[in-house]
Design a protein around this motif. Structure first.
Motif, short mmCIF file in Angstrom:
data_model
loop_
_atom_site.label_atom_id
_atom_site.label_comp_id
_atom_site.label_asym_id
_atom_site.label_seq_id
_atom_site.Cartn_x
_atom_site.Cartn_y
_atom_site.Cartn_z
N ARG A 137 58.15 37.80 -26.48
CA ARG A 137 58.00 38.81 -27.11
C ARG A 137 58.26 39.98 -26.37
N LEU A 138 58.62 41.02 -26.77
CA LEU A 138 58.73 42.50 -26.10
C LEU A 138 57.34 43.03 -25.91
N VAL A 139 56.89 43.41 -24.69
CA VAL A 139 55.29 44.01 -24.62
C VAL A 139 55.47 45.16 -23.49
N GLU A 140 55.25 46.40 -24.31
CA GLU A 140 55.30 47.70 -23.39
C GLU A 140 53.93 48.07 -22.81
N HIS A 141 53.90 48.27 -21.40
CA HIS A 141 52.52 48.91 -21.19
C HIS A 141 52.49 50.42 -21.32
N GLY A 142 51.38 50.91 -21.75
CA GLY A 142 51.08 52.35 -21.93
C GLY A 142 51.26 53.21 -20.40
N SER A 143 52.07 53.02 -19.61
CA SER A 143 52.26 53.69 -18.76
C SER A 143 53.50 54.91 -18.93
N GLN A 144 53.19 55.83 -19.79
CA GLN A 144 54.11 56.60 -20.44
C GLN A 144 54.93 57.61 -19.28
N SER A 145 54.32 57.71 -18.12
CA SER A 145 55.01 58.42 -16.93
C SER A 145 56.47 57.70 -16.84
N ARG A 146 56.64 56.24 -16.82
CA ARG A 146 57.88 55.50 -16.61
C ARG A 146 59.02 56.14 -17.58
N ARG A 190 61.75 68.98 -10.64
CA ARG A 190 62.30 68.86 -12.01
C ARG A 190 61.13 68.76 -13.11
N THR A 191 61.06 69.11 -14.25
CA THR A 191 60.13 69.10 -15.20
C THR A 191 60.97 68.58 -16.62
N ALA A 192 60.56 67.56 -16.98
CA ALA A 192 60.78 66.93 -18.28
C ALA A 192 59.84 65.87 -18.91
N GLY A 193 59.83 66.03 -20.31
CA GLY A 193 58.93 65.33 -21.01
C GLY A 193 59.20 63.86 -21.37
N GLU A 194 58.40 63.16 -21.89
CA GLU A 194 58.72 61.89 -22.14
C GLU A 194 58.40 61.29 -23.57
N ASN A 195 59.04 60.15 -23.95
CA ASN A 195 58.82 59.59 -25.35
C ASN A 195 58.90 58.10 -25.08
N HIS A 196 57.62 57.60 -24.61
CA HIS A 196 57.56 56.38 -24.37
C HIS A 196 57.56 55.33 -25.44
N ALA A 253 63.83 49.31 -27.65
CA ALA A 253 63.80 48.23 -26.98
C ALA A 253 63.35 46.87 -28.17
N VAL A 254 62.71 47.18 -29.12
CA VAL A 254 62.50 46.33 -30.12
C VAL A 254 63.71 46.22 -30.91
N ARG A 255 64.41 46.99 -31.02
CA ARG A 255 65.87 47.02 -31.63
C ARG A 255 66.97 46.24 -31.00
N SER A 256 66.85 46.52 -29.75
CA SER A 256 67.83 46.05 -28.81
C SER A 256 67.61 44.61 -28.43
N ARG A 257 66.29 44.19 -28.56
CA ARG A 257 65.78 42.86 -28.28
C ARG A 257 66.23 42.65 -26.57
N LYS A 258 66.12 43.65 -25.76
CA LYS A 258 66.42 43.39 -24.34
C LYS A 258 64.83 43.90 -23.67
N ARG A 259 64.57 42.93 -22.87
CA ARG A 259 63.43 43.25 -21.95
C ARG A 259 63.68 44.21 -21.00
N SER A 260 64.82 44.38 -20.59
CA SER A 260 65.23 45.06 -19.37
C SER A 260 65.47 46.67 -20.03
N ASP A 261 65.31 46.87 -21.30
CA ASP A 261 65.35 48.40 -21.69
C ASP A 261 64.07 49.07 -21.89
N LEU A 262 62.84 48.01 -21.40
CA LEU A 262 61.32 48.66 -21.46
C LEU A 262 61.29 49.32 -20.22
N ASN A 263 60.90 50.71 -20.25
CA ASN A 263 60.60 51.47 -19.01
C ASN A 263 59.30 50.73 -18.40
N ALA A 264 58.67 50.28 -19.06
CA ALA A 264 57.20 49.84 -18.42
C ALA A 264 56.71 48.62 -18.96
#
Length: 437
Positions: free
Chosen positions: A146-155, A355-361, A368-379
């Motif tokens: 399964r794809l599991v993302e950690h809530g480290s939104q800074s990444r 630099r300053t730029a927001g995030e959308n974790h 990543a859920v759509r691509s099914r690629k674990r490597s697409d997860l930033n965290a």
């Protein structure tokens, strides 16, 4: 294998097959679990994403649950299904994603239940309550694929991604030290008496894996952070964000040596965890020594390294200082919060790239859920789990009052039976985290 586990696992096979053939235009059906605090942000974020539906909500407090359900219905004109027990929710084969923002002590078990049911998971930080769970949550994600993302939104911040790339490419020269700051105003929680469980609160489900304990308001909404049965102090609350950034920036994994000291100062109240703590970590990065300092303060404090300082004449004063500092042979970098960085170079500290730029974790997770690629997860969950071990090792050092020498190969503290015994807690049946690794 019990019947519930068989049903959840069988359902997972069907759900996984469906998602493997999904397209970006298919609607991802999300269930948000734990929606009083951070969970509100989960709901708001998913509601802003295209082809994403908040289809179900789960919370053990019926008052909180009903408010969230009404809010989503008002926004979408579609009423999400309401649950108080996650296990019942997981029987719904139409749910694709579980998004968890419950207290720390339930994160690992709820994630494991979810991946066993074939769901992808977004789990808030810290993903584990102890060292044992940090291994099991990763092993479960791998076992059930399964794809599991950690809530480290800074990444997911482009600014911080650029900052870390700069650290990797030699922007600061030889980077040898990181410092994490969590200076956050935390007033006393006072003392609260034992009282009856409030109507509509499913307290047994809230306790989950934790030991049985009479209900008090201080051990419930939010203040649970300050009790060892449920939380990990501010190291595992705000601090995990900066710990993760510090480790990410240094490019290290597990520490070889950890020491921490601190205390619960000023207040005579119910809090068990320290409100002030300083931790030191030593890393062996391919034969090169690197170090990390981390500090939690709870009251009046100075800002540091431009972090937390007012920006502009009309800026509102903020007593908090949240961020990171990195030191290299050419200069230093300050990361302020989750979305900006600045650099200075040489003896004169001349300003460099910033630099300053927001995030959308959450968008990163859904993509990543759509691509099914674990490597697409930033965290990805393994990164999150490694960072949580920094919390647990520092807290163990603090509670035992001594330095820990950690061996990543054996996942243990050398010659320290007492410390190793604190890697795992006793679980209250039936809320038991299974062992996979």
């Amino acid at each position: 294998m019990n019947r519930r586990h068989f049903l959840m696992t069988s359902a997972g096979v069907v759900a996984a097959a469906k998602r493997a053939s999904s397209s970006p235009n298919d609607t991802v059906r999300v269930a948000c679990v734990g929606v009083r605090g951070r969970g509100k942000d989960h709901i708001a974020s998913y509601l802003h994403l295209q082809n994403v539906e908040v289809a179900a909500i789960c919370d053990i407090d019926e008052a909180v649950l009903n408010r969230a359900v009404t809010h989503v219905e008002d926004r979408t004109k579609k009423r999400p299904v309401a649950h108080t027990d996650l296990r019942k929710l997981l029987e719904d084969k139409s749910i694709d994603v579980i998004s968890i923002a419950t207290p720390n002590h339930s994160h690992t078990l709820q994630t494991i239940w979810s991946v066993q049911a074939g769901k992808d998971v977004y789990v808030e930080k810290p993903c584990s309550h102890d060292m044992f769970e940090a291994r099991q949550i990763v092993a479960a994600a791998r076992k059930y694929d399964r794809l599991v993302e950690h809530g480290s939104q800074s990444r997911s911040s482009p600014a911080l991604q650029e900052a870390v790339q700069g650290l990797r490419s030699g922007l600061l020269g030889d980077v040898y030290m990181a410092r994490g700051l969590c200076f956050k105003w935390r007033d006393t929680i006072g003392r609260k008496p034992v009282e009856p469980v409030p109507p509509g609160v499913h307290y047994d489900l809230w306790l989950g894996p934790a030991p049985e304990h009479a209900f008090t308001q201080n051990r419930f909404h939010y203040n649970w952070h300050w009790f060892w049965d449920y939380g990990n102090g501010d190291l595992g609350n705000q601090g995990i964000h900066e710990l993760d950034i510090a480790r990410w920036g240094l490019g290290v994994t597990y520490p070889s040596k950890v020491t921490a000291m601190g205390g619960h100062f000023m207040f005579d109240d119910d809090q068990e965890t320290p409100n002030t703590i300083s931790a030191l970590y030593e890393f062996n990065d391919g034969g090169k020594k690197k170090m990390m300092e981390f500090e939690v303060r709870h009251w009046v404090s100075n800002h540091e390294g431009t972090l937390g300082e007012q920006k502009g004449n009309n800026a509102r004063f903020d007593p908090n200082t949240i961020g990171n500092l990195f030191y290299g042979s050419k200069g230093y970098m300050a990361i302020d919060g989750y979305t900006s960085y600045r650099t200075w170079f040489g003896k004169q500290q001349e300003p460099g790239p910033s630099r300053t730029a927001g995030e959308n974790h959450f968008e990163n997770f859904i993509n990543a859920v759509r691509s099914r690629k674990r490597s697409d997860l930033n965290a990805e969950i393994e990164e999150g789990a490694i960072s949580t071990t920094l919390i647990h090792l520092a807290n163990i050092s603090y509670r035992l009052g001594r330095t820990l020498n950690f061996d990543a190969e054996t996942y243990s503290c050398k010659d320290d039976h007492e410390a190793n015994a604190m890697f795992k807690r006793d679980y209250r049946k039936p809320f038991v985290v299974p062992k996979f690794a």
